[in-house]
Write a protein that holds these residues in place. Structure first.
Motif, PDB file in Angstrom:
ATOM      1  N   ALA A 280       4.536  17.937  -4.617  1.00  0.00           N
ATOM      2  CA  ALA A 280       6.050  17.369  -4.141  1.00  0.00           C
ATOM      3  C   ALA A 280       5.099  16.520  -2.958  1.00  0.00           C
ATOM      4  CB  ALA A 280       6.740  18.344  -3.281  1.00  0.00           C
ATOM      5  N   ALA A 281       6.246  15.410  -2.502  1.00  0.00           N
ATOM      6  CA  ALA A 281       5.598  14.417  -1.822  1.00  0.00           C
ATOM      7  C   ALA A 281       6.720  13.598  -1.170  1.00  0.00           C
ATOM      8  CB  ALA A 281       4.502  13.385  -2.327  1.00  0.00           C
ATOM      9  N   SER A 282       6.542  12.644  -0.207  1.00  0.00           N
ATOM     10  CA  SER A 282       7.082  11.733   0.480  1.00  0.00           C
ATOM     11  C   SER A 282       6.166  10.361   0.209  1.00  0.00           C
ATOM     12  CB  SER A 282       7.761  11.573   1.845  1.00  0.00           C
ATOM     13  OG  SER A 282       8.697  12.839   1.752  1.00  0.00           O
ATOM     14  N   LEU A 283       6.759   9.417  -0.081  1.00  0.00           N
ATOM     15  CA  LEU A 283       5.884   8.222  -0.136  1.00  0.00           C
ATOM     16  C   LEU A 283       6.224   7.141   1.078  1.00  0.00           C
ATOM     17  CD1 LEU A 283       6.147   7.085  -3.898  1.00  0.00           C
ATOM     18  CD2 LEU A 283       4.731   8.628  -2.692  1.00  0.00           C
ATOM     19  N   GLU A 284       5.196   6.854   1.791  1.00  0.00           N
ATOM     20  CA  GLU A 284       5.136   6.106   2.782  1.00  0.00           C
ATOM     21  C   GLU A 284       4.443   4.530   2.347  1.00  0.00           C
ATOM     22  OE1 GLU A 284       3.883   6.666   7.470  1.00  0.00           O
ATOM     23  OE2 GLU A 284       2.094   6.350   6.359  1.00  0.00           O
TER      24      GLU A 284
ATOM     25  N   ASN B 146       0.825  -1.205  -0.123  1.00  0.00           N
ATOM     26  CA  ASN B 146      -0.037  -0.042  -0.087  1.00  0.00           C
ATOM     27  C   ASN B 146       0.977   1.151  -0.003  1.00  0.00           C
ATOM     28  OD1 ASN B 146      -2.820  -1.171   0.604  1.00  0.00           O
ATOM     29  ND2 ASN B 146      -1.778  -2.186   2.045  1.00  0.00           N
ATOM     30  N   VAL B 147       0.503   2.396  -0.742  1.00  0.00           N
ATOM     31  CA  VAL B 147       1.494   3.583  -1.149  1.00  0.00           C
ATOM     32  C   VAL B 147       0.376   4.678  -0.380  1.00  0.00           C
ATOM     33  CG1 VAL B 147       2.294   4.949  -2.630  1.00  0.00           C
ATOM     34  CG2 VAL B 147       2.321   2.487  -2.911  1.00  0.00           C
ATOM     35  N   LEU B 148       1.096   5.585   0.445  1.00  0.00           N
ATOM     36  CA  LEU B 148       0.661   6.735   0.871  1.00  0.00           C
ATOM     37  C   LEU B 148       1.419   7.910   0.601  1.00  0.00           C
ATOM     38  CD1 LEU B 148      -1.771   8.104   2.670  1.00  0.00           C
ATOM     39  CD2 LEU B 148      -0.166   7.850   4.858  1.00  0.00           C
ATOM     40  N   ALA B 149       0.816   8.889  -0.084  1.00  0.00           N
ATOM     41  CA  ALA B 149       1.646   9.979  -0.492  1.00  0.00           C
ATOM     42  C   ALA B 149       1.427  11.170   0.500  1.00  0.00           C
ATOM     43  CB  ALA B 149       1.427  10.518  -1.754  1.00  0.00           C
ATOM     44  N   ILE B 150       2.545  11.637   1.053  1.00  0.00           N
ATOM     45  CA  ILE B 150       2.443  12.711   2.180  1.00  0.00           C
ATOM     46  C   ILE B 150       2.801  13.957   1.489  1.00  0.00           C
ATOM     47  CG2 ILE B 150       3.478  13.624   4.240  1.00  0.00           C
ATOM     48  CD1 ILE B 150       4.378  10.470   4.784  1.00  0.00           C
ATOM     49  N   THR B 151       1.991  15.009   1.193  1.00  0.00           N
ATOM     50  CA  THR B 151       2.087  16.261   0.466  1.00  0.00           C
ATOM     51  C   THR B 151       1.855  17.242   1.440  1.00  0.00           C
ATOM     52  OG1 THR B 151      -0.474  16.374  -0.412  1.00  0.00           O
ATOM     53  CG2 THR B 151       0.968  14.692  -1.255  1.00  0.00           C
ATOM     54  N   PRO B 152       2.139  18.458   0.579  1.00  0.00           N
ATOM     55  CA  PRO B 152       1.845  19.704   1.447  1.00  0.00           C
ATOM     56  C   PRO B 152       0.445  19.935   1.600  1.00  0.00           C
ATOM     57  CG  PRO B 152       3.351  20.184  -0.527  1.00  0.00           C
ATOM     58  CD  PRO B 152       2.869  18.582  -0.800  1.00  0.00           C
ATOM     59  N   GLN B 153      -0.450  19.448   0.903  1.00  0.00           N
ATOM     60  CA  GLN B 153      -2.102  19.278   1.207  1.00  0.00           C
ATOM     61  C   GLN B 153      -2.135  18.133   2.063  1.00  0.00           C
ATOM     62  OE1 GLN B 153      -0.922  19.469  -2.094  1.00  0.00           O
ATOM     63  NE2 GLN B 153      -0.385  21.362  -2.009  1.00  0.00           N
TER      64      GLN B 153
ATOM     65  N   HIS C 158       2.337  16.095   6.997  1.00  0.00           N
ATOM     66  CA  HIS C 158       2.499  16.805   5.648  1.00  0.00           C
ATOM     67  C   HIS C 158       3.868  16.988   5.173  1.00  0.00           C
ATOM     68  CE1 HIS C 158      -1.605  18.246   7.165  1.00  0.00           C
ATOM     69  NE2 HIS C 158      -1.518  19.078   6.104  1.00  0.00           N
ATOM     70  N   THR C 159       4.193  17.492   3.967  1.00  0.00           N
ATOM     71  CA  THR C 159       5.369  17.726   3.402  1.00  0.00           C
ATOM     72  C   THR C 159       5.495  19.119   2.975  1.00  0.00           C
ATOM     73  OG1 THR C 159       5.662  15.369   2.386  1.00  0.00           O
ATOM     74  CG2 THR C 159       6.898  17.355   1.369  1.00  0.00           C
ATOM     75  N   LEU C 160       6.781  19.707   3.468  1.00  0.00           N
ATOM     76  CA  LEU C 160       6.999  21.248   3.321  1.00  0.00           C
ATOM     77  C   LEU C 160       8.375  21.248   2.310  1.00  0.00           C
ATOM     78  CD1 LEU C 160       6.782  23.964   4.266  1.00  0.00           C
ATOM     79  CD2 LEU C 160       8.460  23.806   5.863  1.00  0.00           C
ATOM     80  N   VAL C 161       8.393  21.883   1.506  1.00  0.00           N
ATOM     81  CA  VAL C 161       9.306  22.349   0.598  1.00  0.00           C
ATOM     82  C   VAL C 161      10.038  23.605   0.887  1.00  0.00           C
ATOM     83  CG1 VAL C 161      10.043  22.868  -1.938  1.00  0.00           C
ATOM     84  CG2 VAL C 161       8.222  21.311  -1.473  1.00  0.00           C
ATOM     85  N   ALA C 162      11.210  23.544   1.660  1.00  0.00           N
ATOM     86  CA  ALA C 162      12.082  24.909   1.993  1.00  0.00           C
ATOM     87  C   ALA C 162      13.313  25.185   0.978  1.00  0.00           C
ATOM     88  CB  ALA C 162      12.675  24.687   3.494  1.00  0.00           C
TER      89      ALA C 162
ATOM     90  N   THR D 163      18.201  26.096  -8.569  1.00  0.00           N
ATOM     91  CA  THR D 163      17.737  26.442  -7.625  1.00  0.00           C
ATOM     92  C   THR D 163      17.859  25.198  -6.593  1.00  0.00           C
ATOM     93  OG1 THR D 163      15.372  25.998  -8.383  1.00  0.00           O
ATOM     94  CG2 THR D 163      16.081  28.050  -8.238  1.00  0.00           C
ATOM     95  N   ALA D 164      17.926  25.321  -5.312  1.00  0.00           N
ATOM     96  CA  ALA D 164      18.085  24.255  -4.370  1.00  0.00           C
ATOM     97  C   ALA D 164      16.834  24.299  -3.319  1.00  0.00           C
ATOM     98  CB  ALA D 164      19.519  24.247  -3.711  1.00  0.00           C
ATOM     99  N   SER D 165      16.327  23.160  -2.857  1.00  0.00           N
ATOM    100  CA  SER D 165      15.411  23.159  -1.982  1.00  0.00           C
ATOM    101  C   SER D 165      15.520  21.815  -1.115  1.00  0.00           C
ATOM    102  CB  SER D 165      13.951  23.243  -2.347  1.00  0.00           C
ATOM    103  OG  SER D 165      13.828  22.169  -3.338  1.00  0.00           O
ATOM    104  N   VAL D 166      15.080  21.808   0.359  1.00  0.00           N
ATOM    105  CA  VAL D 166      14.944  20.828   0.984  1.00  0.00           C
ATOM    106  C   VAL D 166      13.521  20.461   1.170  1.00  0.00           C
ATOM    107  CG1 VAL D 166      15.498  19.806   3.264  1.00  0.00           C
ATOM    108  CG2 VAL D 166      17.107  21.283   2.046  1.00  0.00           C
ATOM    109  N   VAL D 167      12.899  19.086   0.740  1.00  0.00           N
ATOM    110  CA  VAL D 167      11.861  18.655   0.880  1.00  0.00           C
ATOM    111  C   VAL D 167      11.958  18.071   2.413  1.00  0.00           C
ATOM    112  CG1 VAL D 167      10.046  16.909   0.039  1.00  0.00           C
ATOM    113  CG2 VAL D 167      11.674  18.245  -1.510  1.00  0.00           C
ATOM    114  N   LEU D 168      10.988  18.350   3.068  1.00  0.00           N
ATOM    115  CA  LEU D 168      11.075  17.790   4.516  1.00  0.00           C
ATOM    116  C   LEU D 168       9.303  17.233   4.836  1.00  0.00           C
ATOM    117  CD1 LEU D 168      12.171  20.987   6.299  1.00  0.00           C
ATOM    118  CD2 LEU D 168      13.611  18.971   5.991  1.00  0.00           C
ATOM    119  N   SER D 169       9.482  16.179   5.411  1.00  0.00           N
ATOM    120  CA  SER D 169       8.274  15.373   5.614  1.00  0.00           C
ATOM    121  C   SER D 169       8.118  14.879   7.100  1.00  0.00           C
ATOM    122  CB  SER D 169       8.027  14.149   4.678  1.00  0.00           C
ATOM    123  OG  SER D 169       7.934  14.708   3.059  1.00  0.00           O
ATOM    124  N   ALA D 170       6.879  14.964   7.594  1.00  0.00           N
ATOM    125  CA  ALA D 170       6.706  14.391   8.973  1.00  0.00           C
ATOM    126  C   ALA D 170       5.301  13.641   8.989  1.00  0.00           C
ATOM    127  CB  ALA D 170       6.500  15.881  10.017  1.00  0.00           C
TER     128      ALA D 170
END
Length: 514
Positions: free
Chosen positions: A339-343, A302-309, A431-435, A387-394
Motif C-alpha cells: 500500500a502507498a500514497s504517491l508524492e 519525480n515520484v516518491l512512494a510513501i509506504t508503511p515501511q 509513512h502510510t498506515l492501513v486501518a 472488507t473496508a479500510s482507510v489508507v492514511l498517509s502523512a
C-alpha cells in the motif's frame, strides 16, 4: 479578436460616485488594531450543494448521504441561528426533457447515514421510456456542516463522490489501449442560469480535438451527457479538462470496457508542481500511474512512494520526462504489492491519477488535497467477502487520526438513530498506515456505514482514501477522501477604498502599495 465595450466617461464617474456615496453612508468607525474586524473570523457553514451523476447503466440507485456529520463526532463549528436545517435531493433531467414538478427527496436527521433511492430517470414523450438524470443535493443550517453525498450501489457501497460545482475540473485515466472502450462525460448545472462549457482532452499522442465540445450549453437545473470515446480512440491515457466560460457545472466521467464493466474517474486536483495521490492499495497486479502536462513546457516528474515501511522511489533517481501537452502511462511494478500514497513533484504543473487492477475495469484514485477539519466517506460496507479500510498517509509530519464509524439509520430511511464507534490511530511521519474499518457494534450485519476521518490537533498534513476489497486482493472501489468543512474563514475587513481608488502615489510595479 477581443471586443472592448466602451462606456461613456460620465457614466463611469456617476457609477463610482454612487459606490463611494453608498460606502460613505455605511462608513464604520476606524477599528482599533485589536478589533475583531481586523482579524480572520471563523463562521459556520450554513449551506452546501452537490451534484450527483446519473447511475451507471441508466438505472436507479441509492445516494449515500450524511448531512450534519459533525453532529455525530462532536466537531460542530460555531453555533448557527439554532435552525437544524434540511437537505433535499432534486432531479436534474437531461437537456430537452421538461422539468417536472415532482417533490424533492428529503432527509431531516443530522449526523445519520441515509440511503435514498432515486428513480431510474425522467419520463420522455415516448410512452414507457425514460432517460437517465442527475441529482442535486442541497443542505442548509447545521445539516450543511460536513455534508457528504455519493452515488452508491444497492448495498450502500459508494462508487463516486457527488461533486461540488466549479469552473475548472480535471480527470485523468486510461484510454482505449488501457481498456476504456467508452468514455462518457456528464455535466450537471444546479444553478438558475445556463452554463457554457469547453472540454479539452490530452492523450499520449498530444492535444486532442474533442469534436464539437466547445461552448456546450448546460441549461439551468439540467444534465447534459457527451461521449468522448472518439478522442480516446487509440490512446493509452486521457486527461480531460472541463472549463466553463459562463456559469459553473459539476462534472463526472465514466469509462466502460468492451466487456460491459464500467467505472468512474475521480476528479483530480488541478494541475500543480506538487501533488499527492492517496490510497494506492496492495494488489496482486501492478498499478499504473497516469500523468498529463497541460502546458507547452516539457515536464520532469519525480515520484516518491510513501509506504508503511517508509519512502520508496519506484523509478529510482530517474525522472519521467514528458513533452508539453502530452500524457503518459507508467507501470508501478516496483511497488511490489504494498500500500502507498504517491508524492509527485515536477518543474511544471501536471495532473496525476492511478489505476489499480481489480473487479471490472479496475479502481482509480487521483491527486487530492490534504484533509482540513475532517473528511467523510458515506458509503461503506462489509460482509459477503467485502472488507473496508482507510489508507492514511502523512508525508511531512506525524499524525494522530480519529476514525468514527456511523451506522445507517435504524429506520433504514431518513431518520432514527444510528450506532457509532471510533478508534484513534497514529501515522508516523513519511509513512502510510492501513486501518481496517467496520460497521459499529449494534449495526445490522452487512449494512452500510459512514466513516469520518478527523486529524487531531498537532497533526501534520494528512491524505486519505477509503478502499473496499473483495476476498484477498481484488480491489472493488477506491474513494479519495475530501475535506468536509464545518467552518470557513472570512478575511479581515479593512476600512479602505483601495479597490475603487488607488492610494496616493499609485501602486508599485508589483501591484503593491508604494
Amino acid at each position: 479578436m477581443r471586443l472592448v465595450h466602451l462606456v461613456p466617461a460620465a457614466a463611469v464617474l456617476a457609477a463610482l460616485g454612487g459606490i463611494a456615496g453608498a460606502a460613505q453612508l455605511t462608513h464604520p468607525a476606524a477599528p482599533r488594531p485589536d478589533s475583531a474586524a481586523a482579524v480572520t473570523r471563523q463562521v459556520a457553514v450554513t449551506s452546501a450543494v452537490r451534484a450527483c451523476p446519473p447511475a451507471l447503466g441508466n438505472g436507479s440507485g441509492p445516494v449515500a448521504l450524511i448531512a450534519g456529520a459533525a453532529t455525530a463526532t462532536g466537531a460542530a463549528g460555531p453555533a448557527t441561528t439554532g435552525q437544524t436545517g434540511q437537505v433535499e435531493l432534486t432531479a436534474l433531467p437531461p437537456a430537452g426533457v421538461p422539468l417536472r414538478a415532482a417533490g424533492p427527496i428529503g432527509a431531516q436527521s443530522p449526523g445519520v447515514l441515509s440511503l435514498l433511492t432515486v428513480p431510474a430517470g425522467s419520463p420522455t414523450p415516448k410512452k414507457g421510456a425514460s432517460v437517465a438524470e442527475g441529482w442535486s443535493v442541497s443542505a442548509s443550517g447545521t445539516m450543511a456542516q460536513a455534508m457528504e453525498a455519493e452515488v452508491a450501489q444497492g448495498s450502500g457501497l459508494a462508487s463516486v463522490r457527488c461533486g461540488e460545482p466549479g469552473s475548472d475540473i480535471w480527470f485523468v485515466g486510461p484510454g482505449q489501449q488501457n481498456g476504456a472502450a467508452q468514455i462518457q462525460l456528464d455535466l450537471m448545472n444546479i444553478d438558475s442560469l445556463a452554463a457554457s462549457v469547453d472540454v479539452s482532452v490530452i492523450t499520449d499522442a498530444g492535444q486532442a480535438q474533442a469534436g464539437n465540445d466547445t461552448g456546450i450549453t448546460v441549461p439551468p437545473q439540467q444534465t447534459v451527457t457527451e461521449s468522448l470515446s472518439s478522442v480516446g480512440s487509440g490512446s493509452s491515457v486521457v486527461a480531460i479538462e472541463v472549463h466553463t466560460s459562463v456559469g459553473r457545472v459539476a462534472a463526472d466521467v465514466s469509462e466502460g470496457s468492451s466487456h460491459g464493466a464500467a467505472s468512474w474517474l475521480p476528479s483530480a486536483a488541478t494541475p500543480s508542481t506538487q501533488l499527492v495521490i492517496p490510497g494506492v492499495p496492495a494488489s496482486g497486479s501492478a498499478a499504473g500511474l497516469f500523468l498529463a502536462v497541460p502546458g507547452t513546457t516539457s515536464a520532469k516528474v519525480n515520484v516518491l512512494a510513501i509506504t508503511p515501511q517508509g519512502n520508496l522511489r519506484p523509478f529510482g533517481s530517474q525522472s519521467i520526462d514528458l513533452p508539453g501537452e502530452s500524457a503518459s502511462y507508467q507501470a508501478l511494478t516496483p511497488l511490489g504489492g504494498t500500500a502507498a500514497s504517491l508524492e509527485i513533484t515536477s518543474n511544471v504543473p501536471v495532473v496525476a491519477g492511478v489505476l489499480v487492477p481489480g473487479s471490472g475495469a479496475g479502481a482509480l484514485t487521483a491527486a487530492t488535497a490534504p484533509i482540513s477539519e475532517q473528511a467523510v466517506v458515506a458509503g461503506n460496507t462489509t460482509g459477503s467477502g467485502l472488507t473496508a479500510s482507510v489508507v492514511l498517509s502523512a508525508p511531512a509530519g506525524a499524525a494522530r487520526v480519529r476514525l468514527t464509524e456511523i451506522a445507517q439509520a435504524s429506520s433504514g430511511g431518513t431518520g432514527g438513530t444510528a450506532a457509532t464507534g471510533s478508534q484513534v490511530v497514529s501515522v508516523r511521519a513519511g509513512h502510510t498506515l492501513v486501518a481496517p474499518v467496520t460497521a459499529p457494534r449494534g449495526a445490522k450485519r452487512g449494512s452500510a456505514f459512514a466513516v469520518v476521518i478527523t486529524p487531531l490537533a498537532g497533526s501534520g498534513p494528512l491524505y486519505a482514501a477509503r478502499v473496499e476489497t473483495q476476498g484477498q486482493d481484488t480491489i472493488v472501489s477506491i474513494l479519495p477522501a475530501a475535506s468536509a468543512l464545518t467552518t470557513i474563514s472570512l478575511p479581515p475587513v479593512r476600512n479602505s477604498y483601495d479597490a475603487i481608488s488607488p492610494p496616493p502615489g499609485g501602486y508599485g510595479g508589483d501591484g503593491s502599495p508604494p
